[in-house]
Design an enzyme around this catalytic site. Structure first.
Site, PDB file in Angstrom:
ATOM      1  N   CYS A  49       0.852  -1.188   0.000  1.00  0.00           N
ATOM      2  CA  CYS A  49       0.000   0.000   0.000  1.00  0.00           C
ATOM      3  C   CYS A  49       0.887   1.237   0.000  1.00  0.00           C
ATOM      4  O   CYS A  49       1.805   1.356   0.815  1.00  0.00           O
ATOM      5  CB  CYS A  49      -0.903  -0.013   1.233  1.00  0.00           C
ATOM      6  SG  CYS A  49      -1.905   1.479   1.413  1.00  0.00           S
ATOM      7  N   CYS A 121      -7.742  -4.852 -10.382  1.00  0.00           N
ATOM      8  CA  CYS A 121      -7.253  -3.779 -11.248  1.00  0.00           C
ATOM      9  C   CYS A 121      -6.879  -2.594 -10.355  1.00  0.00           C
ATOM     10  O   CYS A 121      -7.756  -1.890  -9.847  1.00  0.00           O
ATOM     11  CB  CYS A 121      -8.373  -3.429 -12.226  1.00  0.00           C
ATOM     12  SG  CYS A 121      -7.905  -2.384 -13.583  1.00  0.00           S
TER      13      CYS A 121
END
Length: 133
Positions: A49, A121
């Site tokens: 992240c 995605c």
């Protein structure tokens, strides 16, 4: 790594993230297709992240989807991501968020390859590659 939640104020996120990253990670923007740093990357490692460093995707699950964004057929650990119904833009989609900090990563679709049939995605701006050495 997902156990410890990361909670910050909007002001703290704005200080830590570039305006482009803030737009994607905290405001759920989408980077233009075929422009992201990881769209065509073949480097091996763990994608984390871009806001909190949580391990999200292993490069071994990355594939070329033709969508214009980095795509993966599964998270590194299922619990690393949170799936949320997204009814924005006149569509019903499934948003993918980092479970640790709540940041927007992208969307998941049911048109991916085996073995999962999933296409996670993701926005390149939402990720940092921790390259294997």
């Amino acid at each position: 790594m997902t156990a410890e939640q990361v909670v910050k104020t909007d002001e703290e996120w704005r200080r830590e993230l570039s305006p482009e990253r803030y737009a994607v990670l905290r405001d759920a923007a989408t980077e233009p297709p075929f422009t992201g740093a990881y769209t065509y990357s073949k480097e091996t490692g763990i994608y984390r992240c871009g806001a909190c460093g949580n391990a999200l995707f292993d490069s071994s699950t990355k594939y070329e989807s033709g969508s214009g964004w980095p795509s993966f057929f599964q998270p590194a650990v299922t619990e690393a991501v949170e799936l949320v119904e997204d009814r924005s833009h006149g569509m019903i989609r499934t948003e993918v968020r980092c479970r640790r900090c709540g940041s927007h990563l992208g969307h998941v679709f049911d048109d991916g390859p085996e073995p999962t049939g999933q296409r996670y995605c993701m926005n390149s701006l939402a990720l940092d590659l921790d390259a294997a050495t």
